[in-house]
Design an enzyme around this catalytic site. Structure first.
Site, PDB file in Angstrom:
ATOM      1  N   ASP A   1      -5.383  11.893  -3.917  1.00 57.68           N
ATOM      2  CA  ASP A   1      -6.590  11.169  -4.346  1.00 57.68           C
ATOM      3  C   ASP A   1      -7.731  11.244  -3.353  1.00 57.68           C
ATOM      4  O   ASP A   1      -8.861  10.867  -3.665  1.00 57.68           O
ATOM      5  CB  ASP A   1      -6.240   9.702  -4.612  1.00 57.68           C
TER       6      ASP A   1
ATOM      7  N   HIS B   1       1.647   7.805   1.361  1.00 61.03           N
ATOM      8  CA  HIS B   1       2.422   8.208   0.179  1.00 61.03           C
ATOM      9  C   HIS B   1       3.865   7.773   0.367  1.00 61.03           C
ATOM     10  O   HIS B   1       4.376   7.794   1.479  1.00 61.03           O
ATOM     11  CB  HIS B   1       2.363   9.732  -0.009  1.00 61.03           C
TER      12      HIS B   1
HETATM   13  C1  SDX Z   1      -0.768   8.655  -6.025  1.00 62.46           C
HETATM   14  O1  SDX Z   1       4.153   8.463  -6.203  1.00 62.46           O
HETATM   15  C2  SDX Z   1       3.393   9.462  -6.405  1.00 62.46           C
HETATM   16  O2  SDX Z   1       3.862  10.597  -6.464  1.00 62.46           O
HETATM   17  C3  SDX Z   1       1.943   9.119  -6.628  1.00 62.46           C
HETATM   18  C4  SDX Z   1       0.984  10.307  -6.744  1.00 62.46           C
HETATM   19  C5  SDX Z   1       1.257  11.135  -7.977  1.00 62.46           C
HETATM   20  O3  SDX Z   1       0.912  12.304  -8.012  1.00 62.46           O
HETATM   21  O4  SDX Z   1       1.741  10.528  -8.981  1.00 62.46           O
HETATM   22  O5  SDX Z   1       1.088  11.141  -5.584  1.00 62.46           O
HETATM   23  C6  SDX Z   1      -0.472   9.836  -6.862  1.00 62.46           C
HETATM   24  O6  SDX Z   1      -0.648   7.551  -6.482  1.00 62.46           O
HETATM   25  C7  SDX Z   1      -1.148   8.846  -4.576  1.00 62.46           C
HETATM   26  C8  SDX Z   1      -1.299   7.489  -3.821  1.00 62.46           C
HETATM   27  C9  SDX Z   1      -2.716   6.944  -4.121  1.00 62.46           C
HETATM   28  N1  SDX Z   1      -2.832   5.559  -3.488  1.00 62.46           N
HETATM   29  C10 SDX Z   1      -3.621   5.327  -2.457  1.00 62.46           C
HETATM   30  O7  SDX Z   1      -4.268   6.194  -1.853  1.00 62.46           O
HETATM   31  C11 SDX Z   1      -3.678   3.847  -2.068  1.00 62.46           C
HETATM   32  C12 SDX Z   1      -3.464   3.703  -0.557  1.00 62.46           C
HETATM   33  N2  SDX Z   1      -2.078   4.057  -0.216  1.00 62.46           N
HETATM   34  C13 SDX Z   1      -1.146   2.980  -0.038  1.00 62.46           C
HETATM   35  O8  SDX Z   1      -1.341   1.883  -0.915  1.00 62.46           O
HETATM   36  C14 SDX Z   1       0.305   3.460   0.092  1.00 62.46           C
HETATM   37  O9  SDX Z   1       0.303   4.483   1.011  1.00 62.46           O
HETATM   38  C15 SDX Z   1       1.065   3.905  -1.140  1.00 62.46           C
HETATM   39  C16 SDX Z   1       0.990   2.927  -2.242  1.00 62.46           C
HETATM   40  C17 SDX Z   1       0.575   5.232  -1.615  1.00 62.46           C
HETATM   41  C18 SDX Z   1       2.530   4.074  -0.716  1.00 62.46           C
HETATM   42  O10 SDX Z   1       2.988   2.811  -0.431  1.00 62.46           O
HETATM   43  P1  SDX Z   1       4.435   2.536   0.192  1.00 62.46           P
HETATM   44  O11 SDX Z   1       5.267   3.759   0.194  1.00 62.46           O
HETATM   45  O12 SDX Z   1       4.989   1.307  -0.488  1.00 62.46           O
HETATM   46  O13 SDX Z   1       4.123   2.225   1.686  1.00 62.46           O
HETATM   47  P2  SDX Z   1       3.785   0.802   2.277  1.00 62.46           P
HETATM   48  O14 SDX Z   1       2.656   0.179   1.504  1.00 62.46           O
HETATM   49  O15 SDX Z   1       5.078   0.039   2.373  1.00 62.46           O
HETATM   50  O16 SDX Z   1       3.240   1.147   3.743  1.00 62.46           O
HETATM   51  C19 SDX Z   1       4.152   1.459   4.810  1.00 62.46           C
HETATM   52  C20 SDX Z   1       3.355   1.204   6.099  1.00 62.46           C
HETATM   53  C21 SDX Z   1       2.707  -0.174   6.131  1.00 62.46           C
HETATM   54  O17 SDX Z   1       2.511  -0.516   7.471  1.00 62.46           O
HETATM   55  P3  SDX Z   1       3.551  -1.583   8.184  1.00 62.46           P
HETATM   56  O18 SDX Z   1       3.476  -2.859   7.340  1.00 62.46           O
HETATM   57  O19 SDX Z   1       4.919  -0.910   8.102  1.00 62.46           O
HETATM   58  O20 SDX Z   1       3.017  -1.758   9.566  1.00 62.46           O
HETATM   59  O21 SDX Z   1       2.249   2.139   6.155  1.00 62.46           O
HETATM   60  C22 SDX Z   1       1.023   1.415   6.075  1.00 62.46           C
HETATM   61  C23 SDX Z   1       1.343   0.045   5.531  1.00 62.46           C
HETATM   62  O22 SDX Z   1       0.395  -0.901   5.966  1.00 62.46           O
HETATM   63  N3  SDX Z   1       0.161   2.143   5.133  1.00 62.46           N
HETATM   64  C24 SDX Z   1      -1.156   2.209   5.218  1.00 62.46           C
HETATM   65  C25 SDX Z   1      -1.570   2.981   4.122  1.00 62.46           C
HETATM   66  N4  SDX Z   1      -0.501   3.358   3.413  1.00 62.46           N
HETATM   67  C26 SDX Z   1       0.566   2.838   4.042  1.00 62.46           C
HETATM   68  N5  SDX Z   1      -2.028   1.670   6.121  1.00 62.46           N
HETATM   69  C27 SDX Z   1      -3.339   1.929   5.896  1.00 62.46           C
HETATM   70  N6  SDX Z   1      -3.814   2.676   4.865  1.00 62.46           N
HETATM   71  C28 SDX Z   1      -2.963   3.212   3.964  1.00 62.46           C
HETATM   72  N7  SDX Z   1      -3.433   3.936   2.969  1.00 62.46           N
END
Ligand code: SDX
Length: 380
Positions: A317, A263
């Site tokens: 989710d 998140h």
């Molecule tokens: C919702 O914003 C909100 O409030 C949203 C929400 C709401 O109520 O409206 O809470 C609802 O959308 C929840 C999120 C649902 N999405 C998912 O479950 C999809 C999987 N999650 C990721 O795509 C991600 O965690 C996000 C999109 C939720 C957040 O993305 P960020 O903040 O841009 O983080 P990032 O992608 O830059 O990741 C930072 C690091 C990375 O690693 P490094 O490159 O630094 O080594 O964390 C890792 C990412 O690879 N990472 C994950 C991960 N989420 C982040 N690695 C594996 N699995 C994951 N799910």
């Protein structure tokens, strides 16, 4: 790079984009409040209609305010014949989120024009959108199944009426309660992508039907509201709890995101996922556990071990899809359920934006070139 260009932050991470008093998050501790009320208290003691009023008006309703609100919502749940006909004409293989988006546009076409300067006109539009959104998606579901479109039941609350219109059976008390709590949990969440979308569209003085239709497009994305559907597909692909360690290592090694985790704001377990997990436990105790739930628990444990220290924890989710699946709701209906809840937050942000509006128009960091020479096509 000019000094100003250093201000560019991808995804506007951590950058305030609006002033709001509607909801608040502490991502380090895992706190979510709606108008100062902790989400755990609202989930335990309130209901979705009360929470809609709270988000829109800033305080919990009195008994007479709530009954009047419920009556107005019930009176607008039935869709007009032209809107039903439009929904019936949607391609049945299309995604239900597209049906909500198009259905809201059709609803706007069939509803009175909204006078943004008139509070009663705006409030009327809020009630119409809140009331009709569940009916739009239930109508699409019945239509694509070749089933009779069912009329709303004014005696039922939002969750129970939605399940009735969707399935043709009156839900039992536990299922209706579980869905109502899920709607409470999804109603607002500060400046998430779909709410930000809503505020940008609102800032152009577009109508609220367009605001909510645009927000639906944003919510549909798998990185946002579309994740709950993919969580279930992910758990089904894993197969069972024994397969979780190998699958997880492969995902991490391949730098593939694991749906339902991580998140932008929460760096601990999302408080909503804790509540949804409790609901799942109650449902599975009542209806019997499934491999999916056992697989989910195994995945949560290994993710805690492997990525917990990176602040990657279950988000809202992760458990929502498991709960809906146990209730027999089709997987591609999971994000629409998110939408019939979050529409309350989008509308509250629409009203708030219009109180002190300025059209969103940010800058960019230019990465292109200048002085391009134009060659006729024969010379290119
Ligand atoms: C919702 O914003 C909100 O409030 C949203 C929400 C709401 O109520 O409206 O809470 C609802 O959308 C929840 C999120 C649902 N999405 C998912 O479950 C999809 C999987 N999650 C990721 O795509 C991600 O965690 C996000 C999109 C939720 C957040 O993305 P960020 O903040 O841009 O983080 P990032 O992608 O830059 O990741 C930072 C690091 C990375 O690693 P490094 O490159 O630094 O080594 O964390 C890792 C990412 O690879 N990472 C994950 C991960 N989420 C982040 N690695 C594996 N699995 C994951 N799910």
């Amino acid at each position: 790079m000019t000094v100003q260009d250093h201000e560019y932050v991808p995804g506007l991470a951590g950058i305030p984009a609006a002033e709001s008093a509607i909801s608040w998050i502490d991502g380090q501790v895992g706190i979510l409040e709606y108008r100062g009320h902790r989400i755990e208290v609202l989930a335990e003691r309130s209901n979705f209609e009360e929470v809609c009023w709270l988000l829109l008006h800033g305080a919990l309703p009195t008994a007479s305010e709530l009954s009047g609100f419920r009556e107005r919502i019930a009176a607008h749940r039935a869709l007009s014949g032209e809107v039903v006909d439009a929904i019936r004409a949607f391609p049945p293989d299309g995604h239900p989120m597209a049906a909500i988006q198009a259905g809201l546009a059709a609803l706007g076409m069939a509803s009175p024009e909204v006078d943004l300067s008139d509070d009663a006109s705006c409030d009327d539009a809020v009630v119409r959108i809140l009331a009709a959104t569940p009916s739009i998606i239930a109508t699409f579901e019945r239509s694509r199944q070749g089933l009779e479109v069912l009329p709303p039941d004014p005696a039922l609350g939002r969750a129970a009426n939605f399940l009735w219109m969707l399935t043709g059976t009156k839900p039992d008390e536990l299922e209706a309660h579980v869905l109502d709590v899920a709607l409470v949990l999804h109603a607002d969440h500060t400046m998430n992508a779909s709410t930000f979308t809503a505020r940008v569209v609102a800032s152009t003085e577009a109508d609220p039907y367009s605001v909510c239709a645009a927000a639906c497009g944003s919510l549909k994305g798998p990185l946002h509201g579309g994740a709950n559907e993919r969580v279930l597909q992910q758990l089904e692909a894993i197969g069972d709890a024994d397969a979780v360690p190998g699958w997880t290592e492969s995902q991490i090694a391949g730098k593939r995101k694991i749906m339902g985790f991580g998140h932008r704001v929460y760096k601990t377990k999302d408080p909503r996922s804790k509540i949804l997990q409790d609901l799942a436990t109650r449902l599975f105790e009542r209806l019997g556990t499934t491999k999916i739930y056992d697989t989910a628990l195994a995945l949560e444990q290994i993710m805690l071990e492997r990525l917990g220290d990176k602040g990657i924890h279950p988000n809202v989710d992760f458990f929502s899809g498991i709960v809906y699946s146990k209730m027999g709701i089709p997987t591609d209906m999971f994000t629409p359920i998110f939408a019939i809840s979050r529409v309350a937050g989008w509308l509250a942000h629409w009203r708030e934006q219009m109180q002190d509006n300025r059209i969103f128009r940010p800058r960019q960091v230019f990465g292109g070139s200048h002085g391009a020479e134009f060659l006729d096509i024969a010379d290119r």
